[in-house]
Motif scaffolding. Structure first.
Motif, PDB file in Angstrom:
ATOM      1  N   ILE A 246    -111.116 -25.049  44.131  1.00 53.63           N
ATOM      2  CA  ILE A 246    -112.061 -25.386  43.064  1.00 53.63           C
ATOM      3  C   ILE A 246    -113.370 -24.642  43.261  1.00 53.63           C
ATOM      4  CG2 ILE A 246    -113.396 -27.247  41.994  1.00 53.63           C
ATOM      5  CD1 ILE A 246    -111.085 -29.144  42.820  1.00 53.63           C
ATOM      6  N   GLU A 247    -113.881 -24.659  44.481  1.00 54.86           N
ATOM      7  CA  GLU A 247    -115.145 -23.983  44.771  1.00 54.86           C
ATOM      8  C   GLU A 247    -115.037 -22.485  44.542  1.00 54.86           C
ATOM      9  OE1 GLU A 247    -118.031 -25.256  45.328  1.00 54.86           O
ATOM     10  OE2 GLU A 247    -117.287 -27.323  45.322  1.00 54.86           O
ATOM     11  N   ALA A 248    -113.894 -21.906  44.915  1.00 55.95           N
ATOM     12  CA  ALA A 248    -113.694 -20.471  44.714  1.00 55.95           C
ATOM     13  C   ALA A 248    -113.677 -20.127  43.226  1.00 55.95           C
ATOM     14  CB  ALA A 248    -112.395 -20.017  45.377  1.00 55.95           C
ATOM     15  N   ALA A 249    -113.033 -20.979  42.415  1.00 54.94           N
ATOM     16  CA  ALA A 249    -112.978 -20.733  40.977  1.00 54.94           C
ATOM     17  C   ALA A 249    -114.363 -20.852  40.348  1.00 54.94           C
ATOM     18  CB  ALA A 249    -112.009 -21.724  40.324  1.00 54.94           C
ATOM     19  N   ILE A 250    -115.145 -21.840  40.796  1.00 51.54           N
ATOM     20  CA  ILE A 250    -116.512 -22.006  40.287  1.00 51.54           C
ATOM     21  C   ILE A 250    -117.364 -20.795  40.657  1.00 51.54           C
ATOM     22  CG2 ILE A 250    -118.639 -23.359  40.548  1.00 51.54           C
ATOM     23  CD1 ILE A 250    -116.822 -25.838  40.909  1.00 51.54           C
ATOM     24  N   ALA A 251    -117.245 -20.360  41.912  1.00 50.68           N
ATOM     25  CA  ALA A 251    -118.028 -19.210  42.377  1.00 50.68           C
ATOM     26  C   ALA A 251    -117.646 -17.941  41.627  1.00 50.68           C
ATOM     27  CB  ALA A 251    -117.825 -19.021  43.879  1.00 50.68           C
ATOM     28  N   ALA A 252    -116.353 -17.784  41.310  1.00 52.69           N
ATOM     29  CA  ALA A 252    -115.895 -16.583  40.611  1.00 52.69           C
ATOM     30  C   ALA A 252    -116.526 -16.464  39.229  1.00 52.69           C
ATOM     31  CB  ALA A 252    -114.372 -16.601  40.490  1.00 52.69           C
ATOM     32  N   GLU A 253    -116.837 -17.587  38.613  1.00 52.60           N
ATOM     33  CA  GLU A 253    -117.481 -17.572  37.296  1.00 52.60           C
ATOM     34  C   GLU A 253    -119.004 -17.574  37.398  1.00 52.60           C
ATOM     35  OE1 GLU A 253    -116.038 -17.070  34.550  1.00 52.60           O
ATOM     36  OE2 GLU A 253    -113.935 -17.342  35.135  1.00 52.60           O
ATOM     37  N   GLY A 254    -119.536 -17.687  38.631  1.00 51.06           N
ATOM     38  CA  GLY A 254    -120.984 -17.690  38.816  1.00 51.06           C
ATOM     39  C   GLY A 254    -121.668 -18.899  38.216  1.00 51.06           C
ATOM     40  N   LEU A 255    -120.980 -20.043  38.242  1.00 53.68           N
ATOM     41  CA  LEU A 255    -121.518 -21.251  37.605  1.00 53.68           C
ATOM     42  C   LEU A 255    -122.472 -22.005  38.519  1.00 53.68           C
ATOM     43  CD1 LEU A 255    -118.281 -22.667  35.937  1.00 53.68           C
ATOM     44  CD2 LEU A 255    -120.176 -21.519  34.797  1.00 53.68           C
ATOM     45  N   THR A 256    -123.530 -22.529  37.925  1.00 50.94           N
ATOM     46  CA  THR A 256    -124.409 -23.481  38.591  1.00 50.94           C
ATOM     47  C   THR A 256    -124.209 -24.824  37.909  1.00 50.94           C
ATOM     48  OG1 THR A 256    -126.049 -21.764  39.060  1.00 50.94           O
ATOM     49  CG2 THR A 256    -126.785 -24.059  39.187  1.00 50.94           C
ATOM     50  N   LEU A 257    -123.797 -25.821  38.660  1.00 50.73           N
ATOM     51  CA  LEU A 257    -123.434 -27.123  38.087  1.00 50.73           C
ATOM     52  C   LEU A 257    -124.396 -28.214  38.528  1.00 50.73           C
ATOM     53  CD1 LEU A 257    -119.635 -26.926  38.949  1.00 50.73           C
ATOM     54  CD2 LEU A 257    -120.615 -26.516  36.703  1.00 50.73           C
ATOM     55  N   THR A 258    -124.717 -29.110  37.609  1.00 47.12           N
ATOM     56  CA  THR A 258    -125.391 -30.324  38.036  1.00 47.12           C
ATOM     57  C   THR A 258    -124.389 -31.164  38.816  1.00 47.12           C
ATOM     58  OG1 THR A 258    -124.787 -31.617  36.083  1.00 47.12           O
ATOM     59  CG2 THR A 258    -126.788 -30.272  35.920  1.00 47.12           C
ATOM     60  N   GLN A 259    -124.878 -32.136  39.565  1.00 43.74           N
ATOM     61  CA  GLN A 259    -123.970 -32.954  40.369  1.00 43.74           C
ATOM     62  C   GLN A 259    -122.963 -33.683  39.493  1.00 43.74           C
ATOM     63  OE1 GLN A 259    -125.941 -35.683  42.989  1.00 43.74           O
ATOM     64  NE2 GLN A 259    -124.048 -36.593  43.740  1.00 43.74           N
ATOM     65  N   GLU A 260    -123.416 -34.188  38.363  1.00 49.99           N
ATOM     66  CA  GLU A 260    -122.519 -34.928  37.480  1.00 49.99           C
ATOM     67  C   GLU A 260    -121.513 -33.986  36.820  1.00 49.99           C
ATOM     68  OE1 GLU A 260    -125.430 -36.764  35.019  1.00 49.99           O
ATOM     69  OE2 GLU A 260    -125.546 -38.564  36.266  1.00 49.99           O
ATOM     70  N   ALA A 261    -121.942 -32.778  36.452  1.00 47.73           N
ATOM     71  CA  ALA A 261    -121.020 -31.806  35.868  1.00 47.73           C
ATOM     72  C   ALA A 261    -119.973 -31.384  36.888  1.00 47.73           C
ATOM     73  CB  ALA A 261    -121.789 -30.591  35.360  1.00 47.73           C
ATOM     74  N   ARG A 262    -120.375 -31.281  38.152  1.00 46.71           N
ATOM     75  CA  ARG A 262    -119.417 -30.913  39.198  1.00 46.71           C
ATOM     76  C   ARG A 262    -118.327 -31.975  39.319  1.00 46.71           C
ATOM     77  NH1 ARG A 262    -119.238 -27.341  43.299  1.00 46.71           N
ATOM     78  NH2 ARG A 262    -121.296 -26.557  42.712  1.00 46.71           N
ATOM     79  N   GLN A 263    -118.694 -33.232  39.221  1.00 55.32           N
ATOM     80  CA  GLN A 263    -117.693 -34.298  39.281  1.00 55.32           C
ATOM     81  C   GLN A 263    -116.697 -34.166  38.136  1.00 55.32           C
ATOM     82  OE1 GLN A 263    -120.052 -37.854  39.221  1.00 55.32           O
ATOM     83  NE2 GLN A 263    -120.722 -37.646  41.348  1.00 55.32           N
ATOM     84  N   ASP A 264    -117.201 -33.819  36.945  1.00 58.99           N
ATOM     85  CA  ASP A 264    -116.322 -33.660  35.795  1.00 58.99           C
ATOM     86  C   ASP A 264    -115.409 -32.436  35.966  1.00 58.99           C
ATOM     87  OD1 ASP A 264    -117.409 -35.867  34.648  1.00 58.99           O
ATOM     88  OD2 ASP A 264    -118.717 -34.795  33.280  1.00 58.99           O
ATOM     89  N   VAL A 265    -115.950 -31.364  36.513  1.00 65.46           N
ATOM     90  CA  VAL A 265    -115.145 -30.162  36.739  1.00 65.46           C
ATOM     91  C   VAL A 265    -114.047 -30.442  37.763  1.00 65.46           C
ATOM     92  CG1 VAL A 265    -115.206 -27.849  37.772  1.00 65.46           C
ATOM     93  CG2 VAL A 265    -116.874 -28.484  36.040  1.00 65.46           C
ATOM     94  N   GLU A 266    -114.377 -31.183  38.807  1.00 65.88           N
ATOM     95  CA  GLU A 266    -113.365 -31.528  39.810  1.00 65.88           C
ATOM     96  C   GLU A 266    -112.269 -32.398  39.208  1.00 65.88           C
ATOM     97  OE1 GLU A 266    -115.597 -33.255  42.970  1.00 65.88           O
ATOM     98  OE2 GLU A 266    -116.274 -31.323  43.766  1.00 65.88           O
ATOM     99  N   ALA A 267    -112.650 -33.297  38.290  1.00 66.52           N
ATOM    100  CA  ALA A 267    -111.645 -34.111  37.612  1.00 66.52           C
ATOM    101  C   ALA A 267    -110.743 -33.238  36.738  1.00 66.52           C
ATOM    102  CB  ALA A 267    -112.326 -35.189  36.766  1.00 66.52           C
ATOM    103  N   LEU A 268    -111.331 -32.246  36.073  1.00 64.24           N
ATOM    104  CA  LEU A 268    -110.536 -31.311  35.277  1.00 64.24           C
ATOM    105  C   LEU A 268    -109.539 -30.561  36.145  1.00 64.24           C
ATOM    106  CD1 LEU A 268    -113.023 -29.567  32.805  1.00 64.24           C
ATOM    107  CD2 LEU A 268    -111.097 -31.034  32.219  1.00 64.24           C
ATOM    108  N   ALA A 269    -109.986 -30.131  37.317  1.00 60.80           N
ATOM    109  CA  ALA A 269    -109.127 -29.353  38.214  1.00 60.80           C
ATOM    110  C   ALA A 269    -107.910 -30.149  38.638  1.00 60.80           C
ATOM    111  CB  ALA A 269    -109.919 -28.906  39.445  1.00 60.80           C
ATOM    112  N   ARG A 270    -108.046 -31.446  38.725  1.00 62.13           N
ATOM    113  CA  ARG A 270    -106.925 -32.292  39.138  1.00 62.13           C
ATOM    114  C   ARG A 270    -106.039 -32.683  37.960  1.00 62.13           C
ATOM    115  NH1 ARG A 270    -111.039 -32.865  42.574  1.00 62.13           N
ATOM    116  NH2 ARG A 270    -110.566 -33.078  44.788  1.00 62.13           N
ATOM    117  N   THR A 271    -106.456 -32.287  36.758  1.00 58.79           N
ATOM    118  CA  THR A 271    -105.706 -32.624  35.553  1.00 58.79           C
ATOM    119  C   THR A 271    -104.980 -31.419  34.978  1.00 58.79           C
ATOM    120  OG1 THR A 271    -107.369 -34.294  35.016  1.00 58.79           O
ATOM    121  CG2 THR A 271    -105.904 -33.631  33.246  1.00 58.79           C
TER     122      THR A 271
END
Length: 332
Positions: free
Chosen positions: A150-175
């Motif tokens: 997940i972290e590698a995919a986020i870094a590849a897109e150069g994303l900066t996430l708020t803490q709450e957005a990161r939780q949502d992205v992690e939930a997406l990754a598991r879905t």
């Protein structure tokens, strides 16, 4: 050697330039393809194909011409730089020329990257790569993405996430499957631009089917409609929705309800919660109250631990029982 987990993720991102080869195999073709793309780019650079430093062939082609793989490994490229020979979709019946090519590899040759479907422990192809001093074998399984992925995919897109957005992205990754997840991250990156990604951006760019598939059964539990949960769970199971996904989304829902209850109103709900859904969640937060919501979160935490443990209990049945238990709690 055989690589797993964090060691495999580190290898894909920063492989040793002297690597002789890598075997990437697994039943999920999309996972294998994404990792293969990442590895080839790391080994030879993003311009490898344009600069003719990447040779492609199929397993069938390698078998038809037993010397093709060895010749490709030893070929001298027109452009300077590291080279890769990529052989796609190899079966055990096509493995002999690739095993021979790996055994014949020497310093200065191109790296040999091979992809395959599920392979048994007795596979000659697996044993060749696992036993080679400068080659690796990596098995990819159909399971939720790990934190390193997940972290590698986020870094590849150069994303900066708020803490709450990161939780949502992690939930997406598991879905989502890895391919859909990466496409969603790309859409989020285009939408957010140089701004920090917010939960609103994640919700806007996420495939609409995710919330549609889970919201109904979670709402049934929160509203106390126990009789509706069984049929909904059967439908979701038939659609391939994972039990752990339901628990992740249910936990997030009840966390939002708890935040609203503790905060004294709907202002405690973090986005994205709009329209009728916002009204329903406000009603649920008032009906449950902070203390019972804490008990509900305990149930969800206990269920999550059970799903991630070595328990052999049917996961969808465990999840269904937890949701029915929440629905009964809603009535008290």
């Amino acid at each position: 050697m055989n690589l797993k987990g964090a060691a495999a993720a580190k290898f894909f991102a920063r492989p040793d330039p002297g690597t002789a080869g890598a075997l990437i195999y697994g039943a999920d073709a999309m996972r294998v393809a994404l990792r293969r793309q990442e590895l080839i780019a790391a080994l030879a650079g993003p311009q490898a194909e344009e600069e003719m430093r990447l040779t492609r062939m199929t397993g069938a082609e390698a078998k038809a011409d037993p010397t093709a793989a060895i010749d490709a490994l030893r070929a001298i490229g027109f452009f300077p730089g590291p080279r890769v020979v990529f052989v796609d979709g190899v079966t055990e019946a096509q493995s002999a020329p690739l095993v021979a090519a790996l055994e014949a590899w020497s310093e200065g040759d191109a790296a040999l990257v091979v992809t395959a479907g599920a392979l048994k422990k007795t596979s000659k192809l697996r044993r060749a790569f696992e036993g080679h001093a400068k080659a690796v074998a990596v098995a990819l399984y159909d399971e939720p993405m790990g934190r390193e992925e997940i972290e590698a995919a986020i870094a590849a897109e150069g994303l900066t996430l708020t803490q709450e957005a990161r939780q949502d992205v992690e939930a997406l990754a598991r879905t989502l499957d890895p391919g859909d997840f990466r496409q969603t991250l790309t859409k989020i990156a285009l939408y957010a631009g140089d701004e920090a990604v917010t939960p609103e951006a994640v919700a806007l760019m996420a495939p609409a089917t995710i919330d549609a598939e889970t919201d109904e059964v979670i709402a049934a539990a929160a509203d106390g409609r126990a009789a509706a949960i069984g049929p909904l769970m059967q439908r979701l199971g038939g659609q391939g929705v994972a039990a752990v996904t339901l628990i992740i989304f249910a936990t997030r829902h009840f966390q939002q309800l708890h935040a609203a209850a503790v905060g004294g109103g709907v202002g405690g709900l973090r986005p994205p919660v709009f329209g009728p859904r916002r009204d329903a969640m406000e009603r649920q937060a008032r009906g449950w109250g902070a203390r019972r919501l804490e008990a509900a979160l305990d149930v969800l935490m206990e269920t999550d631990l059970t799903l991630r443990s070595a328990s052999r209990a049917p996961q969808m049945a465990v999840t269904e029982r937890a949701l029915i238990r929440l629905a009964m709690m809603a009535r008290t």
